[in-house]
Design a protein around this motif. Structure first.
Motif, PDB file in Angstrom:
ATOM      1  N   UNK A   1      99.131 -46.035  26.494  1.00  0.00           N
ATOM      2  CA  UNK A   1      99.559 -44.675  26.167  1.00  0.00           C
ATOM      3  C   UNK A   1      98.478 -43.657  26.543  1.00  0.00           C
ATOM      4  N   UNK A   2      98.867 -42.378  26.514  1.00  0.00           N
ATOM      5  CA  UNK A   2      97.896 -41.309  26.740  1.00  0.00           C
ATOM      6  C   UNK A   2      96.866 -41.298  25.616  1.00  0.00           C
ATOM      7  N   UNK A   3      97.329 -41.482  24.386  1.00  0.00           N
ATOM      8  CA  UNK A   3      96.410 -41.602  23.259  1.00  0.00           C
ATOM      9  C   UNK A   3      95.830 -43.012  23.247  1.00  0.00           C
ATOM     10  N   UNK A   4      94.578 -43.130  22.865  1.00  0.00           N
ATOM     11  CA  UNK A   4      93.874 -44.403  23.021  1.00  0.00           C
ATOM     12  C   UNK A   4      94.395 -45.481  22.078  1.00  0.00           C
ATOM     13  N   UNK A   5      94.857 -45.109  20.889  1.00  0.00           N
ATOM     14  CA  UNK A   5      95.486 -46.036  19.943  1.00  0.00           C
ATOM     15  C   UNK A   5      94.620 -47.263  19.658  1.00  0.00           C
ATOM     16  N   UNK A   6      93.327 -47.024  19.438  1.00  0.00           N
ATOM     17  CA  UNK A   6      92.422 -48.119  19.069  1.00  0.00           C
ATOM     18  C   UNK A   6      92.274 -48.176  17.550  1.00  0.00           C
ATOM     19  N   UNK A   7      91.939 -49.353  17.039  1.00  0.00           N
ATOM     20  CA  UNK A   7      91.665 -49.490  15.614  1.00  0.00           C
ATOM     21  C   UNK A   7      90.232 -49.031  15.347  1.00  0.00           C
ATOM     22  N   UNK A   8      90.043 -47.923  14.614  1.00  0.00           N
ATOM     23  CA  UNK A   8      88.688 -47.386  14.439  1.00  0.00           C
ATOM     24  C   UNK A   8      87.765 -48.290  13.638  1.00  0.00           C
ATOM     25  N   UNK A   9      88.325 -49.168  12.811  1.00  0.00           N
ATOM     26  CA  UNK A   9      87.502 -50.044  11.974  1.00  0.00           C
ATOM     27  C   UNK A   9      87.122 -51.345  12.683  1.00  0.00           C
ATOM     28  N   UNK A  10      87.611 -51.525  13.919  1.00  0.00           N
ATOM     29  CA  UNK A  10      87.288 -52.728  14.680  1.00  0.00           C
ATOM     30  C   UNK A  10      86.334 -52.388  15.819  1.00  0.00           C
ATOM     31  N   UNK A  11      85.465 -53.324  16.164  1.00  0.00           N
ATOM     32  CA  UNK A  11      84.587 -53.142  17.311  1.00  0.00           C
ATOM     33  C   UNK A  11      85.401 -53.200  18.599  1.00  0.00           C
ATOM     34  N   UNK A  12      84.746 -52.857  19.700  1.00  0.00           N
ATOM     35  CA  UNK A  12      85.398 -52.954  21.010  1.00  0.00           C
ATOM     36  C   UNK A  12      85.918 -54.369  21.243  1.00  0.00           C
ATOM     37  N   UNK A  13      85.079 -55.352  20.980  1.00  0.00           N
ATOM     38  CA  UNK A  13      85.487 -56.746  21.182  1.00  0.00           C
ATOM     39  C   UNK A  13      86.693 -57.095  20.315  1.00  0.00           C
ATOM     40  N   UNK A  14      86.667 -56.713  19.043  1.00  0.00           N
ATOM     41  CA  UNK A  14      87.773 -57.043  18.140  1.00  0.00           C
ATOM     42  C   UNK A  14      89.055 -56.306  18.523  1.00  0.00           C
ATOM     43  N   UNK A  15      88.927 -55.083  19.042  1.00  0.00           N
ATOM     44  CA  UNK A  15      90.106 -54.372  19.523  1.00  0.00           C
ATOM     45  C   UNK A  15      90.771 -55.125  20.669  1.00  0.00           C
ATOM     46  N   UNK A  16      89.962 -55.598  21.603  1.00  0.00           N
ATOM     47  CA  UNK A  16      90.515 -56.312  22.757  1.00  0.00           C
ATOM     48  C   UNK A  16      91.070 -57.675  22.343  1.00  0.00           C
ATOM     49  N   UNK A  17      90.465 -58.275  21.334  1.00  0.00           N
ATOM     50  CA  UNK A  17      90.924 -59.580  20.848  1.00  0.00           C
ATOM     51  C   UNK A  17      92.224 -59.504  20.049  1.00  0.00           C
ATOM     52  N   UNK A  18      92.588 -58.320  19.580  1.00  0.00           N
ATOM     53  CA  UNK A  18      93.674 -58.200  18.609  1.00  0.00           C
ATOM     54  C   UNK A  18      94.974 -58.856  19.092  1.00  0.00           C
ATOM     55  N   UNK A  19      95.413 -58.473  20.285  1.00  0.00           N
ATOM     56  CA  UNK A  19      96.669 -59.023  20.789  1.00  0.00           C
ATOM     57  C   UNK A  19      96.600 -60.523  21.002  1.00  0.00           C
ATOM     58  N   UNK A  20      95.445 -61.001  21.397  1.00  0.00           N
ATOM     59  CA  UNK A  20      95.268 -62.438  21.626  1.00  0.00           C
ATOM     60  C   UNK A  20      95.387 -63.214  20.323  1.00  0.00           C
ATOM     61  N   UNK A  21      94.784 -62.685  19.267  1.00  0.00           N
ATOM     62  CA  UNK A  21      94.867 -63.366  17.979  1.00  0.00           C
ATOM     63  C   UNK A  21      96.273 -63.294  17.402  1.00  0.00           C
TER      64      UNK A  21
END
Length: 268
Positions: free
Chosen positions: A83-103
């Motif tokens: 999306x245009x908006x980043x839609x990241x989880x602010x309480x998660x690190x970069x690594x944990x954000x990228x891992x989210x869908x995998x988990x």
């Protein structure tokens, strides 16, 4: 994994069904596997609506959309959206954000970490895996969003103005980063943008939408060599011709949209 739209329309009912809005009307479009296709047109012409229908987030009122020969009826992991908006989880690190869908797919943490790190390296973010989103620039946040989407390996990448909120310099850098990643993965990409120059720099073909209701006005092949270079494009007669041709077509639809708004007092 290709995309095929057959007679796709979307009718919205608003204000307690007292008003109907035809957003998209009779779209027929085929996107080949591994192809990069950009959608351009005036604001409110249905580009994003069509993208979300391909993603399975919105159902067509008529017609159908096929991905890899199968009808789209819901979101799926074969299609990833940025999306245009980043839609990241602010309480998660970069690594944990990228891992989210995998988990969410059920991967064990060790395997998810290894996969996430591979995509962080691909997007030049490996040095920031322990950082939180609030500590990143806009361009870096969008790279995290792209890495997160790529990590669960969708065959189709749907992108809705992903660089629209970035400053001009960062936007240029992110366009080239996206091309580099796309050339390395050869995913099918459907990319919505308001920028004619961005569409030409990125895409194999540019699909021009009319003012609402959105119909396909014209499909323009971008016959510029890859890998793309801005320095070469600026001095290439074909680039100038493409920019002029596509902008004239879009400008005509923008004027129609403005005239409709002036005549009716309703946003198109």
């Amino acid at each position: 994994m290709g995309i095929k739209a057959e007679g796709v329309s979307k009718l919205y009912e608003t204000a307690g069904k007292r008003r109907q809005v035809l957003a998209v009307d009779g779209i027929d479009l085929e996107v080949d596997e591994g192809e990069f296709v950009a959608l351009v047109g005036p604001s409110g012409c249905g580009k994003s609506t069509f993208l979300y229908m391909v993603g399975g987030f919105i159902s067509p009122s008529s017609g159908r959309i096929l991905v890899d020969g199968r009808a789209v009826t819901a979101p799926g992991t074969d299609r990833g959206i940025v999306f245009q908006e980043f839609a990241l989880f602010p309480w998660k690190t970069v690594l944990d954000n990228v891992m989210y869908g995998l988990q969410e797919k059920g991967l064990r943490r060790k395997e998810a970490e290894a996969t996430a790190r591979r995509y962080l390296e691909m997007t030049n973010l490996q040095a920031f895996e322990r950082v939180y989103p609030k500590e990143l620039s806009g361009g870096m946040k969008q790279r995290v969003a792209i890495a997160r989407t790529l990590a669960y390996d969708p065959k189709v990448l749907l992108m809705d103005e992903p660089f629209g909120a970035l400053d001009a310099q960062t936007r240029v850098i992110m366009q080239d980063e996206l091309l580099r990643v796309w050339q390395g993965t050869q995913k099918t990409v459907l990319f919505v943008t308001h920028s004619v120059e961005e569409a030409i720099h990125l895409a194999d073909r540019v699909v021009i939408f009319t003012a609402r209701p959105g119909r396909i006005k014209e499909i323009v092949p971008v016959d510029l060599p890859r890998p793309r270079s801005r320095e070469v494009e600026l001095f290439d007669r074909r680039y100038a011709e493409l920019t002029s041709r596509i902008w004239r077509a879009v400008e005509e639809e923008v004027k129609k949209s403005m005239e409709l708004r002036a005549a009716t007092g309703v946003a198109p």
